[in-house]
Write a protein that holds these residues in place. Structure first.
Motif, PDB file in Angstrom:
ATOM      1  N   VAL A  48     -25.301  44.665 -17.504  1.00  0.00           N
ATOM      2  CA  VAL A  48     -26.605  44.582 -16.847  1.00  0.00           C
ATOM      3  C   VAL A  48     -27.600  45.543 -17.506  1.00  0.00           C
ATOM      4  O   VAL A  48     -27.237  46.337 -18.372  1.00  0.00           O
ATOM      5  CB  VAL A  48     -26.476  44.808 -15.322  1.00  0.00           C
ATOM      6  CG1 VAL A  48     -25.750  43.631 -14.680  1.00  0.00           C
ATOM      7  CG2 VAL A  48     -25.776  46.107 -15.006  1.00  0.00           C
TER       8      VAL A  48
ATOM      9  N   HIS B 136     -25.811  39.293 -11.097  1.00  0.00           N
ATOM     10  CA  HIS B 136     -26.500  39.888 -12.258  1.00  0.00           C
ATOM     11  C   HIS B 136     -25.589  39.863 -13.485  1.00  0.00           C
ATOM     12  O   HIS B 136     -26.006  39.474 -14.573  1.00  0.00           O
ATOM     13  CB  HIS B 136     -26.936  41.316 -11.935  1.00  0.00           C
ATOM     14  CG  HIS B 136     -27.658  41.410 -10.632  1.00  0.00           C
ATOM     15  ND1 HIS B 136     -28.913  40.893 -10.467  1.00  0.00           N
ATOM     16  CD2 HIS B 136     -27.274  41.907  -9.428  1.00  0.00           C
ATOM     17  CE1 HIS B 136     -29.289  41.096  -9.213  1.00  0.00           C
ATOM     18  NE2 HIS B 136     -28.312  41.707  -8.566  1.00  0.00           N
ATOM     19  N   MET B 137     -24.359  40.277 -13.287  1.00  0.00           N
ATOM     20  CA  MET B 137     -23.396  40.246 -14.403  1.00  0.00           C
ATOM     21  C   MET B 137     -23.226  38.808 -14.894  1.00  0.00           C
ATOM     22  O   MET B 137     -23.071  38.562 -16.090  1.00  0.00           O
ATOM     23  CB  MET B 137     -22.034  40.777 -13.939  1.00  0.00           C
ATOM     24  CG  MET B 137     -22.015  42.275 -13.727  1.00  0.00           C
ATOM     25  SD  MET B 137     -21.878  43.124 -15.311  1.00  0.00           S
ATOM     26  CE  MET B 137     -21.920  44.844 -14.766  1.00  0.00           C
TER      27      MET B 137
ATOM     28  N   TYR C  64     -16.724  43.411 -15.796  1.00  0.00           N
ATOM     29  CA  TYR C  64     -17.061  42.287 -14.917  1.00  0.00           C
ATOM     30  C   TYR C  64     -17.511  41.042 -15.674  1.00  0.00           C
ATOM     31  O   TYR C  64     -17.920  40.056 -15.064  1.00  0.00           O
ATOM     32  CB  TYR C  64     -18.181  42.668 -13.952  1.00  0.00           C
ATOM     33  CG  TYR C  64     -17.840  43.721 -12.920  1.00  0.00           C
ATOM     34  CD1 TYR C  64     -16.522  44.010 -12.571  1.00  0.00           C
ATOM     35  CD2 TYR C  64     -18.843  44.424 -12.263  1.00  0.00           C
ATOM     36  CE1 TYR C  64     -16.231  44.979 -11.630  1.00  0.00           C
ATOM     37  CE2 TYR C  64     -18.559  45.389 -11.311  1.00  0.00           C
ATOM     38  CZ  TYR C  64     -17.248  45.668 -11.003  1.00  0.00           C
ATOM     39  OH  TYR C  64     -16.964  46.608 -10.062  1.00  0.00           O
TER      40      TYR C  64
ATOM     41  N   ASN D  76     -26.179  53.630 -12.579  1.00  0.00           N
ATOM     42  CA  ASN D  76     -26.744  52.337 -12.156  1.00  0.00           C
ATOM     43  C   ASN D  76     -28.191  52.510 -11.697  1.00  0.00           C
ATOM     44  O   ASN D  76     -28.549  52.264 -10.539  1.00  0.00           O
ATOM     45  CB  ASN D  76     -25.924  51.758 -10.985  1.00  0.00           C
ATOM     46  CG  ASN D  76     -24.493  51.440 -11.362  1.00  0.00           C
ATOM     47  OD1 ASN D  76     -23.876  52.185 -12.115  1.00  0.00           O
ATOM     48  ND2 ASN D  76     -23.960  50.351 -10.852  1.00  0.00           N
TER      49      ASN D  76
ATOM     50  N   GLY E 144     -30.100  42.432 -13.510  1.00  0.00           N
ATOM     51  CA  GLY E 144     -30.432  43.714 -12.877  1.00  0.00           C
ATOM     52  C   GLY E 144     -29.266  44.290 -12.107  1.00  0.00           C
ATOM     53  O   GLY E 144     -28.096  44.094 -12.473  1.00  0.00           O
ATOM     54  N   CYS E 145     -29.579  44.999 -11.031  1.00  0.00           N
ATOM     55  CA  CYS E 145     -28.528  45.628 -10.215  1.00  0.00           C
ATOM     56  C   CYS E 145     -29.193  46.066  -8.920  1.00  0.00           C
ATOM     57  O   CYS E 145     -30.264  46.700  -8.962  1.00  0.00           O
ATOM     58  CB  CYS E 145     -27.961  46.832 -10.964  1.00  0.00           C
ATOM     59  SG  CYS E 145     -26.880  47.868  -9.952  1.00  0.00           S
ATOM     60  N   SER E 146     -28.595  45.752  -7.772  1.00  0.00           N
ATOM     61  CA  SER E 146     -29.243  46.103  -6.502  1.00  0.00           C
ATOM     62  C   SER E 146     -29.357  47.620  -6.342  1.00  0.00           C
ATOM     63  O   SER E 146     -30.280  48.104  -5.668  1.00  0.00           O
ATOM     64  CB  SER E 146     -28.468  45.509  -5.321  1.00  0.00           C
ATOM     65  OG  SER E 146     -27.166  46.047  -5.260  1.00  0.00           O
ATOM     66  N   LEU E 147     -28.455  48.367  -6.944  1.00  0.00           N
ATOM     67  CA  LEU E 147     -28.559  49.828  -6.849  1.00  0.00           C
ATOM     68  C   LEU E 147     -29.754  50.330  -7.647  1.00  0.00           C
ATOM     69  O   LEU E 147     -30.543  51.146  -7.176  1.00  0.00           O
ATOM     70  CB  LEU E 147     -27.267  50.487  -7.362  1.00  0.00           C
ATOM     71  CG  LEU E 147     -26.081  50.416  -6.413  1.00  0.00           C
ATOM     72  CD1 LEU E 147     -24.794  50.838  -7.112  1.00  0.00           C
ATOM     73  CD2 LEU E 147     -26.326  51.287  -5.187  1.00  0.00           C
TER      74      LEU E 147
ATOM     75  N   GLU F 247     -17.833  51.942  -4.766  1.00  0.00           N
ATOM     76  CA  GLU F 247     -19.099  51.419  -4.221  1.00  0.00           C
ATOM     77  C   GLU F 247     -18.852  50.677  -2.909  1.00  0.00           C
ATOM     78  O   GLU F 247     -19.802  50.224  -2.258  1.00  0.00           O
ATOM     79  CB  GLU F 247     -19.765  50.467  -5.229  1.00  0.00           C
ATOM     80  CG  GLU F 247     -20.320  51.190  -6.449  1.00  0.00           C
ATOM     81  CD  GLU F 247     -20.743  50.245  -7.545  1.00  0.00           C
ATOM     82  OE1 GLU F 247     -20.760  49.017  -7.331  1.00  0.00           O
ATOM     83  OE2 GLU F 247     -21.049  50.738  -8.650  1.00  0.00           O
TER      84      GLU F 247
ATOM     85  N   HIS G 181     -20.216  45.073  -3.514  1.00  0.00           N
ATOM     86  CA  HIS G 181     -19.162  45.845  -2.847  1.00  0.00           C
ATOM     87  C   HIS G 181     -19.447  46.108  -1.367  1.00  0.00           C
ATOM     88  O   HIS G 181     -18.520  46.352  -0.598  1.00  0.00           O
ATOM     89  CB  HIS G 181     -18.939  47.156  -3.603  1.00  0.00           C
ATOM     90  CG  HIS G 181     -18.333  46.938  -4.954  1.00  0.00           C
ATOM     91  ND1 HIS G 181     -19.082  46.817  -6.092  1.00  0.00           N
ATOM     92  CD2 HIS G 181     -17.046  46.757  -5.334  1.00  0.00           C
ATOM     93  CE1 HIS G 181     -18.297  46.604  -7.126  1.00  0.00           C
ATOM     94  NE2 HIS G 181     -17.054  46.545  -6.702  1.00  0.00           N
TER      95      HIS G 181
ATOM     96  N   GLU H  19     -24.820  45.215  -3.810  1.00  0.00           N
ATOM     97  CA  GLU H  19     -24.783  43.995  -3.002  1.00  0.00           C
ATOM     98  C   GLU H  19     -23.439  43.281  -3.077  1.00  0.00           C
ATOM     99  O   GLU H  19     -23.154  42.419  -2.249  1.00  0.00           O
ATOM    100  CB  GLU H  19     -25.908  43.055  -3.451  1.00  0.00           C
ATOM    101  CG  GLU H  19     -25.709  42.487  -4.848  1.00  0.00           C
ATOM    102  CD  GLU H  19     -26.925  41.700  -5.336  1.00  0.00           C
ATOM    103  OE1 GLU H  19     -27.860  42.332  -5.844  1.00  0.00           O
ATOM    104  OE2 GLU H  19     -26.918  40.474  -5.219  1.00  0.00           O
TER     105      GLU H  19
HETATM  106 FE1  SF4 Z   1     -24.955  46.468  -9.607  1.00  0.00          FE
HETATM  107 FE2  SF4 Z   1     -23.078  45.915  -7.840  1.00  0.00          FE
HETATM  108 FE3  SF4 Z   1     -23.562  44.191  -9.800  1.00  0.00          FE
HETATM  109 FE4  SF4 Z   1     -22.373  46.545 -10.321  1.00  0.00          FE
HETATM  110  S1  SF4 Z   1     -21.556  44.872  -9.106  1.00  0.00           S
HETATM  111  S2  SF4 Z   1     -24.046  45.603 -11.464  1.00  0.00           S
HETATM  112  S3  SF4 Z   1     -23.409  47.882  -8.832  1.00  0.00           S
HETATM  113  S4  SF4 Z   1     -24.996  44.760  -8.142  1.00  0.00           S
END
Ligand code: SF4
Ligand code: 13P
Length: 326
Positions: free
Chosen positions: A88, A286-287, A52, A141, A112-115, A226, A201, A199
């Motif tokens: 991330v 986040h990415m 990503y 994740n 970060g990551c919402s998961l 996801e 997918h 958040e």
């Molecule tokens: Fe987290 Fe979704 Fe971003 Fe992947 S795409 S890092 S699962 S928020």
């Protein structure tokens, strides 16, 4: 996963990305790319980049690119002293778990990551009380502390295999509700799901896919697991980011839609000029915190070093290594 060629001068690198980065944007990247290539040599560093990441990172400075599983595997190999994670935070932690003696840096610690945010170690303990005897399978994740409280990790590329490897009738799967439901559709093992969501997918709907098929007849639709199960049901194929790339490479559909993060289509399309990419994408904020400028800064200063408390690292590493051993 692909390992890129030895670094070339930035001007030559532009050829790789000229189909996805307009010429007027390139000068803004050139100086950082040159500096990063030089700093990598000075620091004995490699850059691992998730699928990503933006094309100027993915195609121009990364040494290894891939999905979460490939990045974890690659992090466990090689002898560079420094690993820069263009991804991330949980990916950087996983790299550190597998390389305790190396310096692992993340160019923006807030990536970060919402998961990962959706669950804490205490939640795993409560799940164990509620479902005694059911092993806890945790998506990578997540934080190292959540991995440490779990029995085994999985990624979207190996989740079904991990669940079935345990040889039990019921498992708890955390934290992605949709991944858990998509896995449940492929196995007889009963899956108890946590309610975390990606958040990015979770935004896609089955109606989006139907509209896309009407607007782009013949498009082959690939979705990340996801996504909600009804989106996966409307798709032609669901798989990890690497599985999607593998599908495009093997089948060469004339027209394809990757239902996932925006940079994926840009990155993959560079290799397949014969494939038309429809881009029904959503941005992962986040990415996108990771930029060339921040990678350069991390290599210059070594700020953003990832550390993990040894009492958490040992059990977390066990959960990741148990997955990698499969
Ligand atoms: Fe987290 Fe979704 Fe971003 Fe992947 S795409 S890092 S699962 S928020
Ligand atoms: P992959 O393991 O498929 O690359 O997925 C990671 C991720 O964060 C997807 O949102």
């Amino acid at each position: 996963m692909a390992i890129l060629d030895l670094p070339k001068p930035a001007a030559q690198l532009y050829e790789r990305v000229s189909r996805v980065i307009p010429p007027f944007e390139w000068p803004a990247f050139e100086a950082d790319i040159e500096a990063i290539l030089e700093l990598k040599r000075e620091r004995d560093a490699i850059i691992l980049a998730h699928n990503y990441q933006s094309p100027e990172i993915f195609h121009c400075v990364a040494d290894v690119v891939g999905d979460s599983l490939a990045l974890a595997r690659e992090a466990a190999k090689g002898d560079a002293r420094v690993i820069v994670m263009a991804g991330v935070h949980f990916m950087a932690e996983t790299a550190k778990l597998l390389n305790p003696s190396k310096t692992v840096v993340i160019p923006d610690a807030d990536a970060g990551c919402s998961l990962a945010e959706s669950i804490a170690p205490e939640d795993i303990r409560l799940l164990r009380e509620a479902y005694p005897g059911a092993p806890v399978v945790t998506y990578v994740n997540t934080s190292a502390a959540v991995k440490a409280a779990s029995d085994i990790c999985c990624t979207s590329a190996n989740a079904v295999r991990v669940v079935e490897s345990l040889g039990v009738p019921r498992v708890v799967m955390t934290p992605d509700e949709y991944l858990a439901k998509n896995v449940a559709a492929q196995t007889k093992v009963e899956i108890v799901a946590w309610r975390g969501r990606c958040e990015v997918h979770e935004q896609f709907t089955a109606a989006d896919i139907r509209e896309l098929r009407e607007a782009y007849p013949g498009a082959v639709v690939l979705a990340h697991p996801e996504c909600p199960p009804e989106v996966v049901a409307e798709a032609d194929f669901a798989g990890s980011t690497a599985d999607m790339i593998g599908y495009v490479g093997a089948k060469r559909p004339a027209r394809v839609a990757l239902v996932t993060e925006c940079s994926m289509s840009d990155n993959v399309s560079v290799h397949y000029p014969d494939v038309e990419f429809v881009r029904p994408c959503a941005l992962c904020p986040h990415m996108k915190r990771i930029t060339l400028g921040k990678i350069r800064h991390a290599l210059e200063t070594m700020e953003g070093e990832v550390t993990i408390d040894p009492s958490i690292a040992a059990p977390a590493r066990r959960a990741v290594e148990r997955m990698l051993a499969l």
